[in-house]
Design a protein around this motif. Structure first.
Motif, mmCIF file in Angstrom:
data_model
loop_
_atom_site.group_PDB
_atom_site.id
_atom_site.type_symbol
_atom_site.label_atom_id
_atom_site.label_comp_id
_atom_site.label_asym_id
_atom_site.label_seq_id
_atom_site.Cartn_x
_atom_site.Cartn_y
_atom_site.Cartn_z
ATOM 1 N N VAL A 111 12.604 7.442 -6.358
ATOM 2 C CA VAL A 111 12.906 8.660 -5.456
ATOM 3 C C VAL A 111 14.281 7.524 -4.404
ATOM 4 N N PRO A 112 15.332 8.311 -3.721
ATOM 5 C CA PRO A 112 16.146 7.358 -3.420
ATOM 6 C C PRO A 112 16.000 6.545 -2.332
ATOM 7 N N TRP A 113 16.657 5.012 -2.308
ATOM 8 C CA TRP A 113 15.925 4.296 -1.363
ATOM 9 C C TRP A 113 17.597 4.514 -0.545
ATOM 10 N N TYR A 114 17.233 4.455 0.881
ATOM 11 C CA TYR A 114 18.766 4.742 1.145
ATOM 12 C C TYR A 114 18.265 3.629 2.365
ATOM 13 N N VAL A 115 19.798 2.589 2.023
ATOM 14 C CA VAL A 115 19.726 1.564 2.863
ATOM 15 C C VAL A 115 20.228 0.986 3.935
ATOM 16 N N ILE A 116 20.187 0.077 4.684
ATOM 17 C CA ILE A 116 21.035 -0.648 5.762
ATOM 18 C C ILE A 116 20.859 -1.727 5.711
ATOM 19 N N ALA A 117 21.552 -2.470 6.290
ATOM 20 C CA ALA A 117 21.179 -3.913 6.444
ATOM 21 C C ALA A 117 21.364 -4.974 7.453
ATOM 22 N N GLY A 118 20.110 -6.116 6.620
ATOM 23 C CA GLY A 118 20.077 -6.793 8.463
ATOM 24 C C GLY A 118 20.255 -8.173 8.178
ATOM 25 N N ASN A 119 19.907 -9.044 9.324
ATOM 26 C CA ASN A 119 20.763 -10.340 9.611
ATOM 27 C C ASN A 119 20.822 -10.756 8.274
ATOM 28 N N HIS A 120 19.816 -11.038 7.396
ATOM 29 C CA HIS A 120 20.128 -12.514 6.560
ATOM 30 C C HIS A 120 20.679 -11.626 5.002
ATOM 31 N N ASP A 121 20.740 -10.021 5.404
ATOM 32 C CA ASP A 121 22.462 -9.463 4.188
ATOM 33 C C ASP A 121 23.718 -9.913 4.519
ATOM 34 N N HIS A 122 23.829 -9.975 5.600
ATOM 35 C CA HIS A 122 25.258 -10.230 7.192
ATOM 36 C C HIS A 122 25.165 -11.332 6.464
ATOM 37 N N ALA A 123 24.239 -12.375 6.388
ATOM 38 C CA ALA A 123 24.543 -13.956 5.957
ATOM 39 C C ALA A 123 25.051 -13.602 4.424
ATOM 40 N N GLY A 124 24.914 -12.778 3.700
ATOM 41 C CA GLY A 124 25.454 -12.335 2.125
ATOM 42 C C GLY A 124 26.563 -11.956 2.190
ATOM 43 N N ASN A 125 26.611 -10.960 1.190
ATOM 44 C CA ASN A 125 27.988 -9.921 1.195
ATOM 45 C C ASN A 125 27.355 -8.932 0.522
ATOM 46 N N VAL A 126 27.436 -7.874 2.395
ATOM 47 C CA VAL A 126 27.350 -6.935 2.341
ATOM 48 C C VAL A 126 27.408 -5.504 1.246
ATOM 49 N N LYS A 127 29.112 -5.823 1.158
ATOM 50 C CA LYS A 127 29.560 -4.791 0.247
ATOM 51 C C LYS A 127 29.223 -5.285 -0.872
ATOM 52 N N ALA A 128 28.942 -5.902 -1.554
ATOM 53 C CA ALA A 128 27.932 -6.306 -2.817
ATOM 54 C C ALA A 128 26.809 -4.793 -2.939
ATOM 55 N N GLN A 129 26.305 -5.929 -1.865
ATOM 56 C CA GLN A 129 24.683 -4.223 -1.630
ATOM 57 C C GLN A 129 25.756 -2.942 -1.935
ATOM 58 N N ILE A 130 26.489 -2.154 -0.950
ATOM 59 C CA ILE A 130 27.082 -0.907 -1.114
ATOM 60 C C ILE A 130 27.350 -0.750 -2.406
ATOM 61 N N GLU A 131 28.125 -1.641 -3.016
ATOM 62 C CA GLU A 131 28.374 -1.205 -4.546
ATOM 63 C C GLU A 131 27.381 -1.295 -5.192
ATOM 64 N N TYR A 132 26.313 -2.187 -5.374
ATOM 65 C CA TYR A 132 25.669 -1.926 -6.145
ATOM 66 C C TYR A 132 24.580 -0.315 -6.179
ATOM 67 N N THR A 133 25.486 0.700 -5.223
ATOM 68 C CA THR A 133 25.099 2.237 -4.959
ATOM 69 C C THR A 133 25.150 2.682 -6.537
ATOM 70 N N MET A 134 26.483 1.416 -7.237
ATOM 71 C CA MET A 134 27.196 2.712 -8.501
ATOM 72 C C MET A 134 26.097 2.040 -9.644
ATOM 73 N N LYS A 135 25.687 1.395 -9.492
ATOM 74 C CA LYS A 135 24.625 0.316 -10.919
ATOM 75 C C LYS A 135 23.347 1.026 -10.637
ATOM 76 N N SER A 136 23.207 1.714 -9.538
ATOM 77 C CA SER A 136 21.815 1.810 -9.626
ATOM 78 C C SER A 136 22.003 3.234 -9.445
ATOM 79 N N ASP A 137 20.460 4.199 -10.290
ATOM 80 C CA ASP A 137 19.917 5.743 -10.150
ATOM 81 C C ASP A 137 19.309 5.255 -8.784
ATOM 82 N N ARG A 138 18.424 4.869 -8.387
ATOM 83 C CA ARG A 138 18.286 5.037 -6.511
ATOM 84 C C ARG A 138 18.581 4.097 -5.229
#
Length: 333
Positions: A111-138
């Motif tokens: 089902v849809p997973w609505y995602v937000i970033a945490g502190n560990h995510d911000h230690a990396g590339n959050v934009k990459a996680q946002i862009e993954y929306t285009m590659k995943s169906d959920r």
């Protein structure tokens, strides 16, 4: 399909800055159902080395699939720290497969997973996680912060969920040295998000109004209350009669209630922590439930929004519910 989905989500974000708010029907809104159901899970982000998942994540994923099958789940709120310990470095990172796609495999979790970033995510590339929306169906992460608006089927009632980036609001923190957020990296961005939040809350006529972020407002555990949120967000939650605030960050399950607002900590998706060092740093009598014991094997929250109630059930991964509470719909003048 993914590109179309991102276009729709982007349009929805743009629309959130103008009015009136557009409430959507659920994607699979059939039959005589009269509620919206979802799971809330935080701090579920596996490990950066083989096997890329923890035992807690695995057992929690299995129990999530059972509860979603038995009780229903229209979507999942992923409350940050999606990839330990330093997020991902690109949209092609194998971690998306190793820690997400290959773990939450059951049909009931597709089902849809609505995602937000945490502190560990911000230690990396959050934009990459946002862009993954285009590659995943959920995987749905359209922007650092955004809003979801739903019509509760066959009731005439509405649900709004405001997804925040609390790291952008308050700054990052280093868990390994118990560092607290020390202020936003870009103060103008933090002010912009806070102004957006206030605008959305002030204009909301939703019958149920939820706010979600990674950092807690109130917590009795290791990280405790987040001072930045107490100063900037907490007064808004009270002023605009928010139904509940969902978060992770502390690796346990907690429920606190203050001024009729529910504070849900659901951070037991990957690690467990029984720490209660901030037991006396929350409003007296506000803590209603806490568990971080290893014996639970992990945990998450199931929410059901009906025509007049928000029902919250806290589950442990070893297969039983631990606590349930009910919040009433807002008084919208």
């Amino acid at each position: 399909m993914a590109f179309t989905l991102l276009t729709i989500l982007t349009a929805a974000i743009s629309a959130s800055y103008c009015f009136p708010t557009i409430f959507q029907d659920l994607e699979h809104n059939g039959g005589n159902r009269t509620s919206i159901k979802f799971l809330a899970i935080g701090d579920w982000g596996g490990l950066p080395y083989p096997p890329y998942i923890t035992a807690v994540q695995k057992t929690t994923a299995v129990e999530m699939s059972k509860i979603a099958e038995q009780m229903g789940a229209d979507f999942i709120l992923a409350l940050g720290d999606n990839f330990y310990y330093r997020g991902v470095n690109s949209v092609d990172s194998p971690r998306f497969q190793e820690t997400f796609e290959a773990v939450y495999t059951s049909k009931s979790l597709r089902v849809p997973w609505y995602v937000i970033a945490g502190n560990h995510d911000h230690a990396g590339n959050v934009k990459a996680q946002i862009e993954y929306t285009m590659k995943s169906d959920r995987w749905r992460f359209p922007s650092y912060y955004y809003e979801l608006n739903y019509r509760i089927p066959n009731t005439g009632k509405t649900l709004t969920i405001i997804m925040l980036d609390t790291v952008m609001l308050c700054g990052n923190s280093n868990d390994f040295v118990d560092e607290k957020p020390r202020g936003p990296l870009v103060e103008a961005e933090a002010k912009r998000q806070l102004a957006w939040l206030q605008e959305r809350l002030a204009r909301s006529k939703a019958d149920f109004l939820l706010v979600a972020g990674h950092y807690p407002v109130w917590s009795v555990s290791e990280h405790g209350p987040t001072e930045c949120l107490l100063q900037g967000v907490h007064p808004l939650l009270i002023k605009y009669n928010v139904t509940a605030y969902f978060c992770g960050h502390d690796h346990n399950l907690q429920y606190l209630e203050e001024f009729g607002i529910g504070y849900v900590v659901s951070g037991a998706g990957n690690f467990l922590d029984p720490d209660i060092r901030h037991w006396n740093h929350v409003p007296k009598g506000s803590l209603k439930f806490f568990t971080g014991q290893a014996s639970t094997l992990g945990g998450f929250v199931h929410a059901e929004v009906t025509k007049d109630q928000l029902i919250l059930t806290f589950f442990q991964a070893k297969g039983t519910s631990l606590y349930q509470t009910v919040l009433s719909q807002r008084n919208v003048s």
